[in-house]
Design a protein around this motif. Sequence first.
Motif, PDB file in Angstrom:
ATOM      1  N   ILE A 201      78.051  40.539 -48.120  1.00 56.20           N
ATOM      2  CA  ILE A 201      76.871  39.719 -47.817  1.00 56.20           C
ATOM      3  C   ILE A 201      77.119  38.890 -46.567  1.00 56.20           C
ATOM      4  CG2 ILE A 201      75.519  37.735 -48.630  1.00 56.20           C
ATOM      5  CD1 ILE A 201      74.683  40.276 -49.984  1.00 56.20           C
ATOM      6  N   ALA A 202      78.308  38.297 -46.461  1.00 53.74           N
ATOM      7  CA  ALA A 202      78.622  37.498 -45.276  1.00 53.74           C
ATOM      8  C   ALA A 202      78.627  38.358 -44.017  1.00 53.74           C
ATOM      9  CB  ALA A 202      79.973  36.803 -45.451  1.00 53.74           C
ATOM     10  N   LEU A 203      79.148  39.570 -44.105  1.00 51.97           N
ATOM     11  CA  LEU A 203      79.153  40.472 -42.959  1.00 51.97           C
ATOM     12  C   LEU A 203      77.729  40.869 -42.580  1.00 51.97           C
ATOM     13  CD1 LEU A 203      80.707  42.206 -40.911  1.00 51.97           C
ATOM     14  CD2 LEU A 203      80.791  44.007 -42.650  1.00 51.97           C
ATOM     15  N   MET A 204      76.897  41.152 -43.567  1.00 53.13           N
ATOM     16  CA  MET A 204      75.509  41.505 -43.282  1.00 53.13           C
ATOM     17  C   MET A 204      74.783  40.346 -42.594  1.00 53.13           C
ATOM     18  SD  MET A 204      72.536  42.866 -45.836  1.00 53.13           S
ATOM     19  CE  MET A 204      72.705  41.467 -46.897  1.00 53.13           C
ATOM     20  N   LEU A 205      74.999  39.114 -43.063  1.00 49.41           N
ATOM     21  CA  LEU A 205      74.376  37.960 -42.423  1.00 49.41           C
ATOM     22  C   LEU A 205      74.907  37.761 -41.008  1.00 49.41           C
ATOM     23  CD1 LEU A 205      74.350  35.454 -45.409  1.00 49.41           C
ATOM     24  CD2 LEU A 205      72.424  36.754 -44.492  1.00 49.41           C
ATOM     25  N   ALA A 206      76.206  38.004 -40.810  1.00 53.20           N
ATOM     26  CA  ALA A 206      76.783  37.885 -39.471  1.00 53.20           C
ATOM     27  C   ALA A 206      76.213  38.933 -38.524  1.00 53.20           C
ATOM     28  CB  ALA A 206      78.304  37.997 -39.544  1.00 53.20           C
ATOM     29  N   LEU A 207      76.006  40.148 -39.015  1.00 54.82           N
ATOM     30  CA  LEU A 207      75.416  41.200 -38.176  1.00 54.82           C
ATOM     31  C   LEU A 207      73.967  40.882 -37.816  1.00 54.82           C
ATOM     32  CD1 LEU A 207      76.915  44.409 -39.806  1.00 54.82           C
ATOM     33  CD2 LEU A 207      77.504  43.399 -37.590  1.00 54.82           C
ATOM     34  N   ILE A 208      73.226  40.309 -38.749  1.00 55.93           N
ATOM     35  CA  ILE A 208      71.858  39.890 -38.447  1.00 55.93           C
ATOM     36  C   ILE A 208      71.870  38.780 -37.402  1.00 55.93           C
ATOM     37  CG2 ILE A 208      69.794  38.770 -39.403  1.00 55.93           C
ATOM     38  CD1 ILE A 208      70.415  40.269 -42.040  1.00 55.93           C
ATOM     39  N   ALA A 209      72.798  37.838 -37.545  1.00 57.33           N
ATOM     40  CA  ALA A 209      72.914  36.760 -36.554  1.00 57.33           C
ATOM     41  C   ALA A 209      73.301  37.321 -35.187  1.00 57.33           C
ATOM     42  CB  ALA A 209      73.940  35.727 -37.020  1.00 57.33           C
ATOM     43  N   LEU A 210      74.188  38.301 -35.152  1.00 52.90           N
ATOM     44  CA  LEU A 210      74.569  38.933 -33.891  1.00 52.90           C
ATOM     45  C   LEU A 210      73.364  39.630 -33.256  1.00 52.90           C
ATOM     46  CD1 LEU A 210      76.788  39.707 -31.864  1.00 52.90           C
ATOM     47  CD2 LEU A 210      77.210  41.737 -33.268  1.00 52.90           C
ATOM     48  N   TYR A 211      72.566  40.309 -34.066  1.00 56.33           N
ATOM     49  CA  TYR A 211      71.341  40.940 -33.577  1.00 56.33           C
ATOM     50  C   TYR A 211      70.403  39.880 -32.989  1.00 56.33           C
ATOM     51  CZ  TYR A 211      66.748  43.117 -33.695  1.00 56.33           C
ATOM     52  OH  TYR A 211      65.495  43.558 -33.365  1.00 56.33           O
ATOM     53  N   ASN A 212      70.299  38.724 -33.658  1.00 55.12           N
ATOM     54  CA  ASN A 212      69.461  37.645 -33.155  1.00 55.12           C
ATOM     55  C   ASN A 212      69.967  37.117 -31.818  1.00 55.12           C
ATOM     56  OD1 ASN A 212      68.786  36.155 -36.423  1.00 55.12           O
ATOM     57  ND2 ASN A 212      67.820  37.882 -35.409  1.00 55.12           N
ATOM     58  N   VAL A 213      71.270  37.014 -31.662  1.00 58.92           N
ATOM     59  CA  VAL A 213      71.853  36.539 -30.405  1.00 58.92           C
ATOM     60  C   VAL A 213      71.568  37.531 -29.279  1.00 58.92           C
ATOM     61  CG1 VAL A 213      74.048  36.098 -29.208  1.00 58.92           C
ATOM     62  CG2 VAL A 213      73.639  35.134 -31.467  1.00 58.92           C
ATOM     63  N   VAL A 214      71.784  38.818 -29.541  1.00 56.20           N
ATOM     64  CA  VAL A 214      71.528  39.843 -28.522  1.00 56.20           C
ATOM     65  C   VAL A 214      70.049  39.844 -28.133  1.00 56.20           C
ATOM     66  CG1 VAL A 214      71.496  42.334 -28.116  1.00 56.20           C
ATOM     67  CG2 VAL A 214      73.492  41.272 -29.182  1.00 56.20           C
ATOM     68  N   THR A 215      69.177  39.741 -29.117  1.00 55.37           N
ATOM     69  CA  THR A 215      67.740  39.698 -28.840  1.00 55.37           C
ATOM     70  C   THR A 215      67.388  38.484 -27.990  1.00 55.37           C
ATOM     71  OG1 THR A 215      67.277  40.808 -30.929  1.00 55.37           O
ATOM     72  CG2 THR A 215      65.451  39.642 -29.901  1.00 55.37           C
ATOM     73  N   TYR A 216      67.951  37.347 -28.308  1.00 61.16           N
ATOM     74  CA  TYR A 216      67.711  36.125 -27.555  1.00 61.16           C
ATOM     75  C   TYR A 216      68.095  36.310 -26.082  1.00 61.16           C
ATOM     76  CZ  TYR A 216      68.273  31.372 -25.852  1.00 61.16           C
ATOM     77  OH  TYR A 216      68.216  30.226 -25.102  1.00 61.16           O
ATOM     78  N   TYR A 217      69.297  36.815 -25.847  1.00 63.14           N
ATOM     79  CA  TYR A 217      69.753  36.963 -24.471  1.00 63.14           C
ATOM     80  C   TYR A 217      69.038  38.062 -23.712  1.00 63.14           C
ATOM     81  CZ  TYR A 217      73.163  33.321 -24.897  1.00 63.14           C
ATOM     82  OH  TYR A 217      73.751  32.103 -25.040  1.00 63.14           O
ATOM     83  N   LEU A 218      68.540  39.066 -24.409  1.00 53.75           N
ATOM     84  CA  LEU A 218      67.748  40.096 -23.752  1.00 53.75           C
ATOM     85  C   LEU A 218      66.368  39.567 -23.342  1.00 53.75           C
ATOM     86  CD1 LEU A 218      68.594  43.291 -25.810  1.00 53.75           C
ATOM     87  CD2 LEU A 218      69.318  42.735 -23.483  1.00 53.75           C
ATOM     88  N   LEU A 219      65.868  38.589 -24.084  1.00 51.85           N
ATOM     89  CA  LEU A 219      64.559  38.032 -23.772  1.00 51.85           C
ATOM     90  C   LEU A 219      64.607  36.964 -22.659  1.00 51.85           C
ATOM     91  CD1 LEU A 219      63.084  37.658 -27.362  1.00 51.85           C
ATOM     92  CD2 LEU A 219      62.429  39.308 -25.601  1.00 51.85           C
ATOM     93  N   LEU A 220      65.799  36.528 -22.301  1.00 51.92           N
ATOM     94  CA  LEU A 220      65.906  35.517 -21.220  1.00 51.92           C
ATOM     95  C   LEU A 220      65.471  36.046 -19.894  1.00 51.92           C
ATOM     96  CD1 LEU A 220      69.146  33.500 -21.932  1.00 51.92           C
ATOM     97  CD2 LEU A 220      66.791  32.790 -22.194  1.00 51.92           C
TER      98      LEU A 220
ATOM     99  N   ALA B 104      61.238  29.564 -43.944  1.00 52.85           N
ATOM    100  CA  ALA B 104      62.117  28.703 -43.159  1.00 52.85           C
ATOM    101  C   ALA B 104      63.376  29.440 -42.714  1.00 52.85           C
ATOM    102  CB  ALA B 104      62.492  27.463 -43.966  1.00 52.85           C
ATOM    103  N   THR B 105      63.436  30.751 -42.926  1.00 51.93           N
ATOM    104  CA  THR B 105      64.633  31.476 -42.502  1.00 51.93           C
ATOM    105  C   THR B 105      64.789  31.477 -40.994  1.00 51.93           C
ATOM    106  OG1 THR B 105      63.454  33.588 -42.516  1.00 51.93           O
ATOM    107  CG2 THR B 105      64.722  33.019 -44.486  1.00 51.93           C
ATOM    108  N   ILE B 106      63.709  31.245 -40.265  1.00 57.07           N
ATOM    109  CA  ILE B 106      63.784  31.232 -38.805  1.00 57.07           C
ATOM    110  C   ILE B 106      64.740  30.149 -38.308  1.00 57.07           C
ATOM    111  CG2 ILE B 106      61.833  29.673 -38.427  1.00 57.07           C
ATOM    112  CD1 ILE B 106      62.522  32.813 -36.399  1.00 57.07           C
ATOM    113  N   TRP B 107      65.022  29.150 -39.143  1.00 54.35           N
ATOM    114  CA  TRP B 107      65.920  28.082 -38.746  1.00 54.35           C
ATOM    115  C   TRP B 107      67.386  28.516 -38.742  1.00 54.35           C
ATOM    116  CZ3 TRP B 107      64.556  23.573 -36.631  1.00 54.35           C
ATOM    117  CH2 TRP B 107      63.224  23.225 -36.728  1.00 54.35           C
ATOM    118  N   TRP B 108      67.689  29.616 -39.411  1.00 56.71           N
ATOM    119  CA  TRP B 108      69.093  30.062 -39.395  1.00 56.71           C
ATOM    120  C   TRP B 108      69.215  31.535 -39.069  1.00 56.71           C
ATOM    121  CZ3 TRP B 108      71.945  32.206 -43.925  1.00 56.71           C
ATOM    122  CH2 TRP B 108      71.106  32.653 -44.928  1.00 56.71           C
ATOM    123  N   LEU B 109      68.265  32.356 -39.449  1.00 53.08           N
ATOM    124  CA  LEU B 109      68.259  33.780 -39.102  1.00 53.08           C
ATOM    125  C   LEU B 109      66.816  34.202 -38.857  1.00 53.08           C
ATOM    126  CD1 LEU B 109      70.624  35.398 -41.755  1.00 53.08           C
ATOM    127  CD2 LEU B 109      71.112  35.051 -39.360  1.00 53.08           C
TER     128      LEU B 109
END
Length: 108
Positions: free
Chosen positions: A89-108, A43-48
């Motif tokens: 840990i919070a920074l690592m999760l934020a960097l993963i979320a940032l990677y997810n955002v960049v990936t999302y916008y690149l796929l648009l 279920a991690t896909i729901w947040w990361l």
Amino acid sequence: MLSAFAPTTHHLTSGLTRGLAGAMGLFALTNAVGEALRPGFDATIWWLDLRPLPAPAVLLLSFIAGAVLLAQAVWPARSARRWRATCGIALMLALIALYNVVTYYLLL
């Protein structure tokens, strides 16, 4: 004049960050336990989006992040070592979320 019981900005932000850490930590731990008990439960896909990582790494990351975030919510960090671990840990999760955002916008 502020009374002794009036909420201040510090109390509001502290409560907000602790509540958010508790919710995210509980979600991450629930996901880690679900994955451990029933392989394939993810279920991690729901947040990361952690699909690029191998399943054992996702399980370990979910467990560690959940434990650290839940500990921050229940017992805020007082020592420098714990504060650094929580921030890391919070920074690592934020960097993963940032990677997810960049990936999302690149796929648009």
